[in-house]
Scaffold this active site. Structure first.
Site, mmCIF file in Angstrom:
data_model
loop_
_atom_site.group_PDB
_atom_site.id
_atom_site.type_symbol
_atom_site.label_atom_id
_atom_site.label_comp_id
_atom_site.label_asym_id
_atom_site.label_seq_id
_atom_site.Cartn_x
_atom_site.Cartn_y
_atom_site.Cartn_z
ATOM 1 N N SER A 194 0.839 -1.201 0.000
ATOM 2 C CA SER A 194 0.000 0.000 0.000
ATOM 3 C C SER A 194 0.869 1.246 0.000
ATOM 4 C CB SER A 194 -0.851 -0.012 1.280
ATOM 5 O OG SER A 194 -1.479 1.229 1.459
ATOM 6 N N TYR A 236 -1.818 -0.676 10.801
ATOM 7 C CA TYR A 236 -2.111 -1.289 9.491
ATOM 8 C C TYR A 236 -0.947 -1.062 8.531
ATOM 9 C CZ TYR A 236 -3.750 -1.561 4.686
ATOM 10 O OH TYR A 236 -3.834 -1.827 3.339
ATOM 11 N N LYS A 292 2.044 -3.712 6.805
ATOM 12 C CA LYS A 292 2.445 -3.833 5.385
ATOM 13 C C LYS A 292 3.955 -3.620 5.238
ATOM 14 C CE LYS A 292 -1.536 -4.603 3.466
ATOM 15 N NZ LYS A 292 -1.820 -5.883 2.820
HETATM 16 P P1 NAD Z 1 -10.990 -7.080 1.496
HETATM 17 O O1 NAD Z 1 -11.169 -7.036 2.954
HETATM 18 O O2 NAD Z 1 -12.179 -6.886 0.638
HETATM 19 O O3 NAD Z 1 -10.274 -8.447 1.055
HETATM 20 C C1 NAD Z 1 -9.370 -9.124 1.890
HETATM 21 C C2 NAD Z 1 -9.804 -10.591 1.932
HETATM 22 O O4 NAD Z 1 -8.882 -11.302 2.757
HETATM 23 C C3 NAD Z 1 -11.193 -10.786 2.540
HETATM 24 O O5 NAD Z 1 -11.952 -11.589 1.672
HETATM 25 C C4 NAD Z 1 -10.930 -11.489 3.882
HETATM 26 O O6 NAD Z 1 -11.984 -12.355 4.226
HETATM 27 C C5 NAD Z 1 -9.623 -12.209 3.567
HETATM 28 N N1 NAD Z 1 -8.779 -12.486 4.756
HETATM 29 C C6 NAD Z 1 -8.380 -11.617 5.706
HETATM 30 N N2 NAD Z 1 -7.603 -12.244 6.603
HETATM 31 C C7 NAD Z 1 -7.499 -13.545 6.197
HETATM 32 C C8 NAD Z 1 -6.848 -14.695 6.708
HETATM 33 N N3 NAD Z 1 -6.148 -14.644 7.843
HETATM 34 N N4 NAD Z 1 -6.965 -15.852 6.046
HETATM 35 C C9 NAD Z 1 -7.685 -15.925 4.895
HETATM 36 N N5 NAD Z 1 -8.345 -14.883 4.385
HETATM 37 C C10 NAD Z 1 -8.246 -13.708 5.023
HETATM 38 O O7 NAD Z 1 -9.855 -6.013 1.132
HETATM 39 P P2 NAD Z 1 -9.379 -5.487 -0.291
HETATM 40 O O8 NAD Z 1 -9.766 -4.062 -0.387
HETATM 41 O O9 NAD Z 1 -9.788 -6.431 -1.340
HETATM 42 O O10 NAD Z 1 -7.809 -5.520 -0.061
HETATM 43 C C11 NAD Z 1 -7.025 -6.613 -0.478
HETATM 44 C C12 NAD Z 1 -5.591 -6.375 -0.032
HETATM 45 O O11 NAD Z 1 -5.115 -5.159 -0.602
HETATM 46 C C13 NAD Z 1 -5.422 -6.229 1.470
HETATM 47 O O12 NAD Z 1 -4.224 -6.872 1.851
HETATM 48 C C14 NAD Z 1 -5.309 -4.741 1.670
HETATM 49 O O13 NAD Z 1 -4.555 -4.424 2.809
HETATM 50 C C15 NAD Z 1 -4.588 -4.322 0.405
HETATM 51 N N6 NAD Z 1 -4.838 -2.928 0.055
HETATM 52 C C16 NAD Z 1 -6.123 -2.497 -0.114
HETATM 53 C C17 NAD Z 1 -6.369 -1.165 -0.426
HETATM 54 C C18 NAD Z 1 -7.795 -0.674 -0.602
HETATM 55 O O14 NAD Z 1 -8.002 0.526 -0.640
HETATM 56 N N7 NAD Z 1 -8.792 -1.531 -0.733
HETATM 57 C C19 NAD Z 1 -5.302 -0.271 -0.553
HETATM 58 C C20 NAD Z 1 -4.010 -0.742 -0.396
HETATM 59 C C21 NAD Z 1 -3.779 -2.079 -0.094
HETATM 60 C C1 UD1 Z 2 -7.095 5.496 3.560
HETATM 61 C C2 UD1 Z 2 -6.174 4.963 4.620
HETATM 62 C C3 UD1 Z 2 -5.021 4.245 3.943
HETATM 63 C C4 UD1 Z 2 -5.546 3.164 2.991
HETATM 64 C C5 UD1 Z 2 -6.486 3.822 1.987
HETATM 65 C C6 UD1 Z 2 -7.104 2.859 1.025
HETATM 66 C C7 UD1 Z 2 -6.382 6.506 6.536
HETATM 67 C C8 UD1 Z 2 -5.711 7.573 7.327
HETATM 68 N N1 UD1 Z 2 -5.698 6.071 5.469
HETATM 69 O O1 UD1 Z 2 -6.363 6.378 2.754
HETATM 70 O O2 UD1 Z 2 -4.187 3.652 4.914
HETATM 71 O O3 UD1 Z 2 -4.473 2.547 2.292
HETATM 72 O O4 UD1 Z 2 -7.539 4.459 2.728
HETATM 73 O O5 UD1 Z 2 -7.893 1.930 1.703
HETATM 74 O O6 UD1 Z 2 -7.468 6.044 6.850
HETATM 75 N N2 UD1 Z 2 -12.446 11.721 3.017
HETATM 76 C C9 UD1 Z 2 -13.449 12.584 3.378
HETATM 77 N N3 UD1 Z 2 -14.565 12.062 3.968
HETATM 78 C C10 UD1 Z 2 -14.734 10.720 4.194
HETATM 79 C C11 UD1 Z 2 -13.703 9.848 3.811
HETATM 80 C C12 UD1 Z 2 -12.564 10.388 3.240
HETATM 81 O O7 UD1 Z 2 -13.333 13.790 3.191
HETATM 82 O O8 UD1 Z 2 -15.776 10.314 4.747
HETATM 83 C C13 UD1 Z 2 -11.252 12.274 2.360
HETATM 84 C C14 UD1 Z 2 -9.958 11.984 3.098
HETATM 85 O O9 UD1 Z 2 -9.667 13.001 4.018
HETATM 86 C C15 UD1 Z 2 -8.946 11.937 1.932
HETATM 87 C C16 UD1 Z 2 -9.788 11.398 0.754
HETATM 88 O O10 UD1 Z 2 -11.146 11.634 1.103
HETATM 89 O O11 UD1 Z 2 -8.525 13.224 1.594
HETATM 90 C C17 UD1 Z 2 -9.603 9.909 0.523
HETATM 91 O O12 UD1 Z 2 -9.839 9.228 1.749
HETATM 92 P P1 UD1 Z 2 -9.856 7.621 1.833
HETATM 93 O O13 UD1 Z 2 -10.733 7.082 0.782
HETATM 94 O O14 UD1 Z 2 -10.157 7.253 3.241
HETATM 95 O O15 UD1 Z 2 -8.366 7.216 1.437
HETATM 96 P P2 UD1 Z 2 -6.967 7.654 2.114
HETATM 97 O O16 UD1 Z 2 -7.155 8.651 3.176
HETATM 98 O O17 UD1 Z 2 -6.038 8.017 1.013
#
Ligand code: NAD
Ligand code: UD1
Length: 349
Positions: A127, A151, A155
């Site tokens: 991330s 979190y 990572k």
């Molecule tokens: P998500 O929660 O929708 O998917 C994660 C999946 O992992 C879920 O289906 C959950 O049931 C499964 N899981 C969690 N712990 C587990 C375990 N111990 N054993 C087996 N399964 C397990 O999240 P996502 O948004 O699809 O994210 C996927 C990955 O990408 C995560 O590692 C997350 O940290 C990373 N990531 C997500 C974002 C985002 O904004 N969504 C941003 C950066 C990184």
């Molecule tokens: C957040 C997480 C980051 C994670 C990412 C994707 C925090 C501090 N960071 O990032 O670790 O990797 O999500 O899952 O939580 N915003 C609003 N109102 C809301 C929600 C968000 O104004 O209700 C604004 C935030 O201040 C930011 C932007 O929208 O400026 C995006 O927010 P968000 O979607 O939560 O993503 P990140 O903050 O980038």
């Protein structure tokens, strides 16, 4: 066509389910391991419906070493894409042990099982959160790391572990080397264009796009815009939003890179997956209103602790070495989010 088997941890989740669609479309055999702690198996039924192809699903926790070993023995994957993890920043501050146990220990078990099975190709969901705060908002992969919450630190720790694993094999020179792509996602949003799979947050969403979508459909009364006094073009926070389908295509390109000469001698390399430009919160709201014809009820609120003013990727390395760049724009991201939201107002049921 492709006959490789890819094991996808967390494949039932938001990003994982979209990855399964693209993997099946590209001809891979797909094996999903997910404990369903933050997802429903319905997503995988829909993946199979979209593609007309089947996958294999194990409802297993990646920390269960014996069960995971049996899956590796039976399925013989060549590559693992590791999405499984917990991802809520606020929850990680309240329950850090849960996050370190699930994310870090889970990855230790996974990589032990992989080593034992001699499966050493791994694509890891990292991330942009791993980066430290910068005065220049565009991040390159060599920027110093400095996550500020459990979190993000989970990572960063996993990245360190994976770099160490690669280095250890390099020293011993006896083993086949690890080939690892650390993909640092910026802000994934959107959904598959069919509207059949998408992001289904538990409870009230933390992130901007699902929150806006739920206000638009009337599930939530009002969006709080966290701060309008940042040093940005309109005072609200700027982020690099990336369509989830573009994002998962980066994983397929990463698998190809691991398979080809770039990683012949092994490696553990980080790549930013982002568009390389950002949008502000108010720009997101405005585009959402234009695309959907709905007015978003919002108010300006205080800044959220831990938020940066502006953050976007320099995605040049992914273009150069993975031959990957985003193809979809903000209009696509909003259209597909809204299509998913209107077709599934209660998420997966
Ligand atoms: P998500 O929660 O929708 O998917 C994660 C999946 O992992 C879920 O289906 C959950 O049931 C499964 N899981 C969690 N712990 C587990 C375990 N111990 N054993 C087996 N399964 C397990 O999240 P996502 O948004 O699809 O994210 C996927 C990955 O990408 C995560 O590692 C997350 O940290 C990373 N990531 C997500 C974002 C985002 O904004 N969504 C941003 C950066 C990184
Ligand atoms: C957040 C997480 C980051 C994670 C990412 C994707 C925090 C501090 N960071 O990032 O670790 O990797 O999500 O899952 O939580 N915003 C609003 N109102 C809301 C929600 C968000 O104004 O209700 C604004 C935030 O201040 C930011 C932007 O929208 O400026 C995006 O927010 P968000 O979607 O939560 O993503 P990140 O903050 O980038």
């Amino acid at each position: 066509m492709n006959s490789q088997t890819v094991l996808v941890t967390g494949g039932a989740g938001y990003i994982g389910s979209h990855a399964c669609v693209e993997l099946l479309k590209a001809g891979y055999h797909v094996v999903v391991v997910d404990n369903l702690s933050n997802s429903k198996s319905e997503s995988l039924l829909r993946v199979q419906h979209i593609t007309g192809k089947s996958l294999t699903f194990y409802q297993v926790d990646i920390r269960d070493k014996q069960a995971l070993t049996e899956i590796f023995d039976k399925e013989s994957p060549t590559t693992v894409i590791h999405f499984a993890g917990l991802k809520a920043v606020g929850e990680s501050c309240e329950q850090p042990q849960l996050y370190y146990h699930n994310n870090v220990f889970g990855t230790l078990v996974l990589t032990e099982v992989m080593s034992n099975a001699n499966v050493k190709q791994l694509v890891f969901s990292s991330s942009a959160t791993v980066y430290g705060e910068s005065t220049f908002p565009q991040y390159t992969e060599d920027f110093p790391l400095g996550a500020i919450n459990p979190y993000g630190r989970s990572k960063a720790m996993i990245e360190d572990i994976l770099r160490d694993l690669y280095a250890a094999d390099k020293i011993s020179q006896t083993n086949s080397p690890w080939k690892i792509a650390l993909l640092r996602y910026f802000n994934p949003i959107g959904a598959h264009e069919s509207g059949m799979i998408g992001e289904d947050p538990n409870g009230i969403p933390n992130n901007l796009m699902p929150y806006v979508a739920q206000v638009a459909i009337g599930k939530l009364p009002q969006l709080s815009v966290f701060g309008d006094d940042y040093p940005t073009r309109d005072g609200t926070g700027i982020r690099d939003y990336i369509h989830v389908v573009d994002l998962v295509k980066g994983h397929l390109n990463a698998i190809q890179a691991l398979n080809n000469h770039c990683f012949e001698a092994g490696g553990c390399k980080a790549y930013n997956l982002g568009a390389g430009k950002g949008y502000s919160v108010l720009e997101i709201i405005k585009t959402f209103e234009q695309v959907t014809g709905k007015l978003i009820n919002y108010k300006i609120s205080p800044r959220r602790t831990g938020d940066l003013a502006e953050c976007f990727a320099n995605p040049d390395l992914a273009l150069k070495e993975l031959n990957w760049k985003v193809e979809k724009d903000l209009h696509d991201m909003v259209t597909d989010t809204w299509n998913w939201q209107t077709k599934n107002p209660q998420g997966y049921i």
